[in-house]
Design a protein around this motif. Structure first.
Motif, short mmCIF file in Angstrom:
data_model
loop_
_atom_site.label_atom_id
_atom_site.label_comp_id
_atom_site.label_asym_id
_atom_site.label_seq_id
_atom_site.Cartn_x
_atom_site.Cartn_y
_atom_site.Cartn_z
N MET A 1 22.96 20.60 36.90
CA MET A 1 23.15 21.99 36.59
C MET A 1 24.44 22.22 35.82
SD MET A 1 21.88 23.98 39.91
CE MET A 1 20.49 24.95 39.44
N ASN A 2 25.17 21.17 35.56
CA ASN A 2 26.41 21.25 34.79
C ASN A 2 27.42 22.22 35.40
OD1 ASN A 2 25.45 19.39 32.93
ND2 ASN A 2 24.54 20.98 31.65
N GLY A 3 27.57 22.19 36.70
CA GLY A 3 28.53 23.05 37.38
C GLY A 3 29.77 22.27 37.76
N ASP A 4 30.87 22.94 37.78
CA ASP A 4 32.13 22.33 38.18
C ASP A 4 32.58 22.92 39.51
OD1 ASP A 4 32.39 20.77 35.85
OD2 ASP A 4 33.25 22.47 34.75
N LEU A 5 33.06 22.05 40.39
CA LEU A 5 33.59 22.50 41.67
C LEU A 5 35.02 22.97 41.48
CD1 LEU A 5 33.31 22.75 44.74
CD2 LEU A 5 34.15 20.40 44.90
N VAL A 6 35.29 24.19 41.90
CA VAL A 6 36.63 24.76 41.78
C VAL A 6 37.07 25.23 43.16
CG1 VAL A 6 38.01 26.57 40.71
CG2 VAL A 6 36.15 25.52 39.43
N ILE A 7 38.25 24.86 43.55
CA ILE A 7 38.80 25.29 44.84
C ILE A 7 39.70 26.50 44.58
CG2 ILE A 7 40.26 24.65 46.77
CD1 ILE A 7 39.28 21.74 46.29
N ILE A 8 39.38 27.59 45.26
CA ILE A 8 40.16 28.82 45.12
C ILE A 8 41.23 28.83 46.22
CG2 ILE A 8 40.07 31.35 45.10
CD1 ILE A 8 38.42 30.11 42.87
N PRO A 9 42.48 28.84 45.87
CA PRO A 9 43.55 28.87 46.88
C PRO A 9 43.49 30.17 47.71
CG PRO A 9 44.45 28.40 44.69
CD PRO A 9 43.02 28.79 44.52
N GLY A 10 43.88 30.08 48.96
CA GLY A 10 43.88 31.23 49.84
C GLY A 10 44.69 32.38 49.28
N GLY A 11 44.17 33.58 49.38
CA GLY A 11 44.87 34.77 48.91
C GLY A 11 44.71 35.05 47.43
N MET A 12 43.94 34.22 46.73
CA MET A 12 43.78 34.39 45.29
C MET A 12 42.42 34.98 44.91
SD MET A 12 46.61 33.43 43.95
CE MET A 12 46.20 33.28 42.24
N THR A 13 41.59 35.32 45.89
CA THR A 13 40.25 35.83 45.60
C THR A 13 40.29 37.05 44.71
OG1 THR A 13 39.42 34.99 47.69
CG2 THR A 13 38.10 36.67 46.62
N SER A 14 41.19 37.99 44.98
CA SER A 14 41.23 39.22 44.20
C SER A 14 41.60 38.98 42.74
CB SER A 14 42.19 40.23 44.82
OG SER A 14 43.49 39.68 44.85
N GLN A 15 42.33 37.92 42.46
CA GLN A 15 42.71 37.63 41.08
C GLN A 15 41.68 36.73 40.38
OE1 GLN A 15 45.07 37.21 43.60
NE2 GLN A 15 46.14 39.10 43.17
N LEU A 16 41.07 35.81 41.12
CA LEU A 16 40.20 34.81 40.49
C LEU A 16 38.71 35.12 40.62
CD1 LEU A 16 42.14 31.62 41.58
CD2 LEU A 16 42.24 32.81 39.39
N GLN A 17 38.33 35.93 41.56
CA GLN A 17 36.92 36.27 41.75
C GLN A 17 36.77 37.79 41.75
OE1 GLN A 17 36.30 33.98 45.43
NE2 GLN A 17 34.80 32.78 44.27
N VAL A 18 36.92 38.37 40.60
CA VAL A 18 36.92 39.82 40.45
C VAL A 18 35.59 40.42 40.88
CG1 VAL A 18 37.19 41.71 38.81
CG2 VAL A 18 38.63 39.68 38.62
N LEU A 19 34.46 39.79 40.52
CA LEU A 19 33.15 40.33 40.91
C LEU A 19 32.99 40.37 42.42
CD1 LEU A 19 30.66 38.87 38.31
CD2 LEU A 19 31.38 41.22 38.59
N ASP A 20 33.58 39.40 43.11
CA ASP A 20 33.48 39.40 44.57
C ASP A 20 34.16 40.63 45.16
OD1 ASP A 20 32.63 38.03 46.98
OD2 ASP A 20 34.77 37.74 47.38
N VAL A 21 35.26 41.05 44.57
CA VAL A 21 36.01 42.20 45.07
C VAL A 21 35.38 43.51 44.60
CG1 VAL A 21 38.24 43.38 45.00
CG2 VAL A 21 38.14 40.89 45.18
N VAL A 22 34.97 43.57 43.34
CA VAL A 22 34.51 44.83 42.74
C VAL A 22 33.05 45.13 43.07
CG1 VAL A 22 34.12 46.01 40.54
CG2 VAL A 22 36.17 44.65 40.87
N VAL A 23 32.20 44.12 43.13
CA VAL A 23 30.76 44.34 43.32
C VAL A 23 30.30 43.94 44.72
CG1 VAL A 23 28.45 43.74 42.51
CG2 VAL A 23 30.29 44.07 40.86
N ASN A 24 30.54 42.70 45.10
CA ASN A 24 29.99 42.18 46.35
C ASN A 24 30.54 42.86 47.60
OD1 ASN A 24 28.38 40.41 44.94
ND2 ASN A 24 29.78 38.69 45.15
N LYS A 25 31.84 43.07 47.65
CA LYS A 25 32.43 43.66 48.86
C LYS A 25 31.91 45.07 49.13
CE LYS A 25 36.80 44.32 51.25
NZ LYS A 25 38.25 44.17 51.17
#
Length: 78
Positions: free
Chosen positions: A1-25
């Motif tokens: 599937m040509n995906g890359d594993l990325v580790i998101i450091p704790g406390g960085m979700t709001s900066q690195l995963q904007v859709l998670d904060v704006v849409v999913n939550k």
């Protein structure tokens, strides 16, 4: 599937995963809220009906109560 594993450091979700904060939550919040309201309302209503308890004092809902009672449960009213 040509995906890359990325580790998101704790406390960085709001900066690195904007859709998670704006849409999913907000979506998950409203979904849980509506599900909880539905579950409580259905459970309470069905629980009263299974016990043959109704607000209709004239007996107009007696047939409905008896039909919706759980199979195999003895009828509480005579």
């Amino acid at each position: 599937m040509n995906g890359d594993l990325v580790i998101i450091p704790g406390g960085m979700t709001s900066q690195l995963q904007v859709l998670d904060v704006v849409v999913n939550k907000p979506f998950k919040y409203h979904l849980r809220k509506r599900y909880t309201e539905w579950l409580l309302a259905e459970s309470i209503v069905n629980g009263f009906k299974k016990c043959c308890i109704s607000n209709a004092m004239d007996g107009s809902e007696d047939d409905v109560l008896l039909e919706e009672a759980e199979p195999g449960m003895p009828n509480q009213r005579k």
